[in-house]
Motif scaffolding. Structure first.
Motif, short mmCIF file in Angstrom:
data_model
loop_
_atom_site.label_atom_id
_atom_site.label_comp_id
_atom_site.label_asym_id
_atom_site.label_seq_id
_atom_site.Cartn_x
_atom_site.Cartn_y
_atom_site.Cartn_z
N ILE A 80 36.15 36.04 40.86
CA ILE A 80 35.53 37.17 40.13
C ILE A 80 36.42 38.51 40.49
N GLY A 81 37.00 38.89 39.51
CA GLY A 81 37.81 40.19 39.55
C GLY A 81 37.06 41.19 38.53
N PRO A 82 37.69 42.33 38.38
CA PRO A 82 36.98 43.46 37.58
C PRO A 82 36.57 43.13 36.15
N GLY A 83 37.33 42.24 35.52
CA GLY A 83 37.22 41.61 34.29
C GLY A 83 35.93 40.82 34.27
N VAL A 84 35.74 39.86 35.04
CA VAL A 84 34.47 39.07 35.25
C VAL A 84 33.20 39.75 35.53
N LEU A 85 33.35 40.93 36.44
CA LEU A 85 32.41 41.64 36.79
C LEU A 85 31.84 42.60 35.57
N LYS A 86 33.01 42.94 34.89
CA LYS A 86 32.49 43.81 33.79
C LYS A 86 31.48 43.17 32.76
N GLU A 87 32.08 42.01 32.57
CA GLU A 87 31.11 41.17 31.63
C GLU A 87 29.68 40.59 32.10
#
Length: 536
Positions: free
Chosen positions: A287-294
């Motif tokens: 879970i990086g920034p991209g996953v957290l954004k979605e």
């Protein structure tokens, strides 16, 4: 008996016989008409005069196309009622009204809501289908229900006519449906098993079910923002944020475990991978920034995304029973269908922003092995001519040649070969946008999550496989012969025996073959344009 009397008597018998025969014929005609209606049109026993229909059309100022649908429908029924029996409302009326109510509920389209008919339907339900209407009122209700059906079917299956598809850069012709045939089927089947004859794409119904699910999630008011105290979370991490992540992934159906601790477990890693798959992301379980954004996209945003794509599916043609190809730009995929059924898919590279791949349809007619690349004049002007000024050997190093000069911009093409920009094969479906499918020597881009890099044409991850599929009906084109033609260095055109339809679409929300909803990024901003129009 006198001869004259005998003659008169015989003539009388003949006339009586003729009259009886005529009566029998007329009676038989009536019986055969009724039998036909019973067989084909759900016989109700009520009829009206065609003049009444014309008066209704005129009084309601119904446009010509819909007026013709009215005439065709009732003429085919010999002006027999479709929605009423002598003792009350027919079963198909309730089925239609439930269909319309469901549509208004999940779509939010209240423009077709009809107060008069709603009161009629409520009264019928309350009185076991018995309706207190005189003949004129019943006829008015009959024709009003048919008019309402045409409004409903137009909106539910063809989409909002106020949305100009050209303005939204969608150049696939809008779907046309046979309203009369649909209504005939609804009446004949008394509204049962509608999915067998309704003009809806399977994807439409699958996506609609998720719209209902997400609308229920919104009402639960549990879609809160997840704040992060770390840049990324992976297996073994601990954080209070992980509790919220598990809850969110439980709501979306990705996380099945009962554990709600702060520990990043194996089960959570599997759930994250599934989430990443549904969003077209790298499936590393981190879970990086991209996953957290979605994860933090508001649920109202997702609901609108589903509604936008349901609208697009309403425009799309009905599913073909033949071979066809579908490119979905936001998912960077080509899907190959054989006889209307999914066969395989492959990664593709589409146009980058500013060089958008156009949304349209065409007929693939030619496979071109070892192709020349006729360089578009814009690329010649903006990229090649500056390169030629910097380096006199620019063309030779790229295996290019000048075909002609004139107008200030030379006509340039690249010869067939290993480094040709079109690779070893291209697939042509003549169109006004100069877009086609082709191979590429730049294979590394297919491993990227986002694959919008081209000048507008579509690069294929497995071009030889597509060639094999398209030429499989010709036994002379073996796999070995295809490979030889791809590497011959000599351009060769092959005309398909039967053209194959190609659809280049734009769907940022869809349901995959595993029944899971997928979301993709709005790479060209088409969603945003529709969002402004649909949700003012």
């Amino acid at each position: 008996m006198k001869p004259k009397s005998i003659i008169i008597f015989c003539v009388t018998l003949i006339l009586i016989g003729i009259a009886c025969h005529q009566f029998a014929s007329n009676n038989q005609t009536i019986q055969s008409r009724d039998t036909s209606i019973k067989k084909n049109n759900s016989f109700t026993g009520l009829f009206f005069d065609s003049l009444a229909l014309e008066n209704f059309i005129e009084s309601q100022q119904i446009q010509d196309s819909v007026a013709n649908e009215f005439r065709n429908f009732y003429n085919g029924r010999n002006y027999q009622y479709a929605w009423f029996f002598p003792d009350g409302l027919a079963e198909q009326a309730h089925s239609f009204w439930n269909m319309q109510s469901d549509y208004i509920s999940y779509s939010g389209d209240s423009s077709i809501y009809n107060v008069f008919l709603q009161k009629l339907m409520d009264a019928a339900v309350a009185n076991n289908d018995s309706v207190n209407l005189n003949d004129n009122q019943r006829l008015s209700a009959e024709l009003s229900l048919t008019q309402q059906f045409f409004k409903y079917a137009s909106n539910a299956y063809q989409g909002d006519k106020q949305l100009n598809t050209d303005d939204l850069q969608w150049f696939i012709p809008r779907k046309k449906i046979n309203m009369v045939s649909f209504l005939d089927s609804l009446v004949y089947n008394k509204g049962k098993n509608v999915d067998e004859y309704e003009p809806a794409n399977k994807q439409y119904n699958l996506l609609k079910d998720y719209l209902v699910k997400y609308s229920k999630l919104e009402k639960q008011d549990e879609w809160t923002t997840i704040t992060s105290d770390q840049k990324k979370f992976e297996n073994g991490s601990r954080s209070p944020a992980i509790v919220k992540i598990k809850k969110r992934l439980t709501l979306t159906g990705d996380y099945k475990a009962a554990d709600t601790t702060t520990l990043f477990t194996d089960s959570l890693q599997m759930a994250v991978k599934n989430f990443q798959k549904r969003y077209g992301m790298k499936e590393d379980g981190v879970i990086g920034p991209g996953v957290l954004k979605e994860l933090n996209q508001p649920i109202r945003f997702r609901i609108q995304q589903i509604l936008i794509n349901l609208e697009r599916i309403r425009w799309a043609p009905e599913e073909s029973k033949k071979d066809y190809l579908l490119v979905n730009i936001p998912s960077f995929k080509l899907y190959v269908y054989e006889d209307g059924k999914y066969n395989f898919d492959m990664n593709v590279v589409v146009g980058k922003a500013g060089h958008n791949t156009v949304v349209f349809s065409g007929n693939l007619k030619y496979v071109v092995f070892s192709p020349y690349w006729s360089v578009p004049s814009s690329i010649v002007k903006n990229e090649i001519m500056p390169g030629m000024r910097r380096n006199p050997n620019y063309l030779a190093r790229r295996n290019m040649e000048i075909v002609s000069r004139g107008g200030g911009v030379p006509v340039i093409r690249q010869r067939p070969g290993a480094y040709n920009s079109l690779g070893k094969v291209k697939f042509l479906f003549p169109n006004n946008y100069n877009i086609y499918l082709h191979d590429t020597p730049s294979k590394g881009l297919f491993s990227e999550d986002s694959r919008a890099f081209s000048h507008g044409c579509i690069r294929l991850g497995e071009p030889a496989r597509l060639a094999q599929f398209l030429l499989r009906g010709d036994t002379t084109w073996t796999d070995e012969k295809i490979q030889k033609a791809m590497n011959s260095g000599k351009e060769q055109y092959v005309t398909l025996k039967e053209p194959v339809q190609v659809f280049i679409g734009y769907f940022t929300a869809f349901v995959d073959r595993e029944g899971q909803i997928n979301f993709r990024n709005d790479v060209y901003g088409h969603d945003e344009r529709m969002r402004k129009m649909m949700f003012k």
